[in-house]
Design an enzyme around this catalytic site. Structure first.
Site, short mmCIF file in Angstrom:
data_model
loop_
_atom_site.label_atom_id
_atom_site.label_comp_id
_atom_site.label_asym_id
_atom_site.label_seq_id
_atom_site.Cartn_x
_atom_site.Cartn_y
_atom_site.Cartn_z
N TYR A 53 0.82 -1.22 0.00
CA TYR A 53 0.00 0.00 0.00
C TYR A 53 0.85 1.26 0.00
O TYR A 53 0.47 2.28 -0.57
CB TYR A 53 -1.00 -0.03 1.17
CG TYR A 53 -2.11 -1.03 0.92
CD1 TYR A 53 -2.07 -2.31 1.48
CD2 TYR A 53 -3.13 -0.74 0.02
CE1 TYR A 53 -3.05 -3.25 1.19
CE2 TYR A 53 -4.12 -1.67 -0.28
CZ TYR A 53 -4.06 -2.92 0.30
OH TYR A 53 -5.03 -3.84 -0.01
N ARG A 56 1.55 2.01 -3.59
CA ARG A 56 0.39 2.56 -4.31
C ARG A 56 0.08 3.97 -3.82
O ARG A 56 -0.31 4.85 -4.57
CB ARG A 56 -0.82 1.63 -4.13
CG ARG A 56 -0.60 0.27 -4.83
CD ARG A 56 -1.72 -0.69 -4.56
NE ARG A 56 -2.95 -0.21 -5.13
CZ ARG A 56 -4.15 -0.60 -4.69
NH1 ARG A 56 -4.23 -1.47 -3.69
NH2 ARG A 56 -5.24 -0.14 -5.24
N GLN A 86 -15.17 1.96 -6.45
CA GLN A 86 -14.42 0.83 -5.91
C GLN A 86 -12.96 1.24 -5.72
O GLN A 86 -12.17 0.49 -5.14
CB GLN A 86 -14.48 -0.37 -6.86
CG GLN A 86 -15.89 -0.88 -7.10
CD GLN A 86 -15.93 -1.88 -8.23
OE1 GLN A 86 -15.70 -3.08 -8.02
NE2 GLN A 86 -16.18 -1.40 -9.43
N ASN A 87 -12.63 2.40 -6.22
CA ASN A 87 -11.24 2.86 -6.18
C ASN A 87 -10.88 3.41 -4.81
O ASN A 87 -11.72 4.00 -4.13
CB ASN A 87 -10.99 3.93 -7.25
CG ASN A 87 -11.25 3.39 -8.65
OD1 ASN A 87 -11.23 2.17 -8.86
ND2 ASN A 87 -11.55 4.27 -9.59
N ASP A 89 -8.24 5.40 -4.56
CA ASP A 89 -7.52 6.68 -4.77
C ASP A 89 -8.48 7.84 -4.48
O ASP A 89 -9.68 7.63 -4.31
CB ASP A 89 -6.97 6.76 -6.21
CG ASP A 89 -8.06 6.78 -7.29
OD1 ASP A 89 -7.99 5.94 -8.22
OD2 ASP A 89 -8.98 7.61 -7.20
N HIS A 104 -14.48 0.34 -1.17
CA HIS A 104 -13.36 -0.54 -0.79
C HIS A 104 -12.31 0.17 0.04
O HIS A 104 -11.19 -0.31 0.17
CB HIS A 104 -12.72 -1.15 -2.05
CG HIS A 104 -13.66 -2.07 -2.76
ND1 HIS A 104 -13.48 -2.46 -4.06
CD2 HIS A 104 -14.81 -2.67 -2.36
CE1 HIS A 104 -14.46 -3.28 -4.42
NE2 HIS A 104 -15.28 -3.41 -3.40
N GLY A 170 -15.42 1.96 -16.14
CA GLY A 170 -14.09 1.38 -15.89
C GLY A 170 -14.05 0.32 -14.82
O GLY A 170 -13.16 0.33 -13.97
N THR A 171 -15.02 -0.61 -14.87
CA THR A 171 -14.95 -1.72 -13.93
C THR A 171 -15.25 -3.01 -14.66
O THR A 171 -16.12 -3.07 -15.52
CB THR A 171 -15.92 -1.55 -12.74
OG1 THR A 171 -15.90 -2.73 -11.93
CG2 THR A 171 -17.35 -1.27 -13.20
N SER A 172 -14.52 -4.06 -14.30
CA SER A 172 -14.72 -5.36 -14.97
C SER A 172 -15.95 -6.06 -14.41
O SER A 172 -16.36 -7.11 -14.91
CB SER A 172 -13.48 -6.23 -14.77
OG SER A 172 -13.26 -6.40 -13.36
N1 APR Z 1 -11.25 3.79 -19.43
C1 APR Z 1 -12.29 3.00 -19.03
N2 APR Z 1 -12.14 1.71 -18.65
C2 APR Z 1 -10.89 1.20 -18.69
C3 APR Z 1 -9.77 1.95 -19.09
C4 APR Z 1 -9.99 3.30 -19.48
N3 APR Z 1 -8.97 4.09 -19.88
N4 APR Z 1 -8.66 1.16 -19.01
C5 APR Z 1 -9.09 -0.05 -18.55
N5 APR Z 1 -10.42 -0.02 -18.38
C6 APR Z 1 -11.29 -1.07 -17.89
C7 APR Z 1 -10.83 -2.49 -18.17
O1 APR Z 1 -11.27 -2.90 -19.46
C8 APR Z 1 -11.52 -3.26 -17.05
O2 APR Z 1 -12.80 -3.72 -17.46
O3 APR Z 1 -11.34 -0.97 -16.49
C9 APR Z 1 -11.69 -2.23 -15.95
C10 APR Z 1 -10.81 -2.47 -14.76
O4 APR Z 1 -11.19 -3.68 -14.17
P1 APR Z 1 -10.41 -4.20 -12.88
O5 APR Z 1 -8.95 -4.07 -13.10
O6 APR Z 1 -11.00 -5.54 -12.54
O7 APR Z 1 -10.78 -3.15 -11.75
P2 APR Z 1 -12.12 -3.07 -10.92
O8 APR Z 1 -13.30 -3.54 -11.71
O9 APR Z 1 -12.17 -1.71 -10.33
O10 APR Z 1 -11.81 -4.13 -9.74
C11 APR Z 1 -12.79 -4.21 -8.72
O11 APR Z 1 -11.33 -5.67 -7.51
O12 APR Z 1 -9.13 -5.99 -7.02
C12 APR Z 1 -10.35 -5.63 -6.48
O13 APR Z 1 -10.84 -4.17 -4.69
C13 APR Z 1 -10.28 -4.23 -5.97
O14 APR Z 1 -11.77 -2.39 -6.31
C14 APR Z 1 -11.12 -3.46 -6.96
C15 APR Z 1 -12.10 -4.50 -7.44
#
Ligand code: APR
Length: 231
Positions: A53, A56, A86-87, A89, A104, A170-172
């Site tokens: 951490y 980061r 979920q970020n 930052d 989170h 921007g979340t998977s």
């Molecule tokens: N703009 C928009 N989306 C983007 C960009 C961008 N420039 N670059 C990447 N992405 C997308 C990717 O395609 C992906 O779908 O952002 C997503 C990031 O997914 P993850 O890395 O899984 O992040 P997140 O969904 O926030 O993870 C959720 O998982 O690890 C834990 O607690 C942690 O909060 C986190 C949680």
């Protein structure tokens, strides 16, 4: 004022230079993040967890909000904007967003391991072994680790249940319970999913997938919403 609820993930901060979790195949210095960000890791190797951490948090002092963060601030001119992120930052806040809920936790905060109500804001990037709370117990990152409950999920469900528009950015959508929040939005309202890898989310109505980066897609969508042109 109409309520716009934003659910943001690591992709929101990607163009600020903050690496996402799964684009970097989930590794940090060859450690799987799921192995470092856990209560067990803290129990077995607290200094490794503190270092993870610290690195980061150090980066956070070197990055800036991007055009996507700034566009969401502009949205507040005409809408009641509530961000559920979920970020960990603080880029939404630094851009000027006034209503941010961190599902989170927050990288720039530390909390007592004895009394979780004791939460401190860090004004520097290092949190070290031996840094203690006012009751003398070791401080830990104020982060929700894998396997820990998400204390603010109930509040987040209430917020998204009352949304007039939802932006998922921007979340998977693979980490629950955050990933399930979209299911609490009303069927009839417009929802937008901004992510270069945006996919069809089955069972979610009126969802428009915008397969683009946040830095370009969010400002354009914000202009449309401010002009009253919900799709
Ligand atoms: N703009 C928009 N989306 C983007 C960009 C961008 N420039 N670059 C990447 N992405 C997308 C990717 O395609 C992906 O779908 O952002 C997503 C990031 O997914 P993850 O890395 O899984 O992040 P997140 O969904 O926030 O993870 C959720 O998982 O690890 C834990 O607690 C942690 O909060 C986190 C949680």
């Amino acid at each position: 004022m109409k309520r716009i609820v934003v659910l943001s993930g690591a992709g929101m901060s990607a163009e600020s230079g903050v690496s996402t979790f799964r684009d970097s195949n989930g590794l940090w210095h060859n450690h799987r993040i799921e192995e470092v960000a856990t209560p067990a890791a803290w129990e077995n190797n607290p200094k490794l967890v503190l270092e993870f951490y610290n690195q980061r948090r150090k980066q956070l002092f070197e990055v800036e909000p991007n055009a996507g963060h700034k566009a969401l601030v502009k949205l507040e001119e005409k809408f009641n904007v509530q961000i559920i992120t979920q970020n960990v930052d603080d880029l939404h806040e630094r851009a000027g967003s006034t209503n941010v809920l961190h599902l989170h936790g927050e990288l720039k905060k530390a909390r007592s391991t004895l009394d979780p109500t004791l939460v401190y804001t860090l004004d520097h990037w290092e949190l070290n072994w031996g840094d203690k709370c006012e009751k003398g117990s070791q401080l830990r990152p104020h982060i929700v680790w894998f396997g820990e409950s998400v204390p603010l999920i109930g509040e987040a469900v209430n917020i998204i249940s009352g949304a007039d528009v939802v932006l998922v950015i921007g979340t998977s959508m693979v980490v629950y319970p955050a990933a399930g929040l979209i299911g609490y939005a009303a069927d009839a309202i417009p929802k937008y999913y901004i992510d270069p890898k945006a996919f069809h989310v089955s069972g979610i109505s009126k969802l428009t997938a915008i397969r683009e980066k946040a830095g370009s897609a969010v400002p354009r969508l914000v202009e449309e919403l401010l002009a009253g042109g919900e799709r």
